[in-house]
Design a protein around this motif. Structure first.
Motif, PDB file in Angstrom:
ATOM      1  N   TYR A 109     -41.755 -20.911   1.644  1.00 14.71           N
ATOM      2  CA  TYR A 109     -42.918 -21.781   1.705  1.00 14.71           C
ATOM      3  C   TYR A 109     -43.334 -22.226   0.301  1.00 14.71           C
ATOM      4  CZ  TYR A 109     -47.633 -23.442   2.853  1.00 14.71           C
ATOM      5  OH  TYR A 109     -48.767 -24.199   2.987  1.00 14.71           O
ATOM      6  N   ALA A 110     -43.379 -21.285  -0.640  1.00 16.84           N
ATOM      7  CA  ALA A 110     -43.745 -21.620  -2.019  1.00 16.84           C
ATOM      8  C   ALA A 110     -42.733 -22.603  -2.616  1.00 16.84           C
ATOM      9  CB  ALA A 110     -43.828 -20.353  -2.867  1.00 16.84           C
ATOM     10  N   PHE A 143     -42.600 -16.288   2.509  1.00 15.06           N
ATOM     11  CA  PHE A 143     -43.468 -16.709   1.411  1.00 15.06           C
ATOM     12  C   PHE A 143     -42.676 -17.465   0.348  1.00 15.06           C
ATOM     13  CE2 PHE A 143     -45.230 -15.996  -2.805  1.00 15.06           C
ATOM     14  CZ  PHE A 143     -46.475 -16.587  -2.662  1.00 15.06           C
TER      15      PHE A 143
END
Length: 142
Positions: free
Chosen positions: A47-48, A44
């Protein structure tokens, strides 16, 4: 950059603390589940970061900023997190502003104290010189 995917994992202690805070008392989590959550959290974050970097690149900047992260959250369809993130950002900015003002006040106080001390030293020196002059005058009179 990391050479292996494992190098990108978040520290286990941090993940464990977050999990314990999220779960009700008395609920345990297996080592395998903790590892899976750790990997998911790392993915996460990557990806962020990648999405936020795209906004920085579009803005012809090399530095990611809070706006890039908020835009990335929206692009990733995590709108429900935007308001809490904005609130946290405001709290952070207020804290930083308070710290900056406290440092300024401390520096001003230190400068003021230094000036006062310097003024006192000058006054003491003037007094000594006057005493010496008086003593010299008295010696001449004798």
């Amino acid at each position: 950059m990391a050479e292996r995917p494992e190098d990108l994992n978040l520290p286990n202690a941090v993940i464990t603390r977050i999990i314990k805070e999220a779960l009700p008392d008395g609920v345990n989590i297996s080592k395998e589940a903790r590892s899976a959550i750790s990997r998911a959290a790392s993915v996460f974050v990557l990806y962020a970061t990648s999405c936020a970097n795209n906004f920085a690149v579009k803005g012809k900047r090399k530095t990611l900023n809070a706006g890039d992260v908020l835009s990335a959250m929206e692009e990733m369809e995590f709108q429900r997190f935007i308001a809490p993130l904005k609130e946290s950002l405001e709290v952070y900015r207020r804290e930083q502003k308070g710290k900056k003002e406290a440092r300024k006040d401390k520096d001003k106080k230190a400068d003021s104290e230094e000036q006062d001390k310097s003024r006192e030293e000058e006054e003491e020196e003037d007094e000594r010189m006057e005493e010496e002059e008086q003593n010299d005058d008295e010696e001449v009179d004798n």
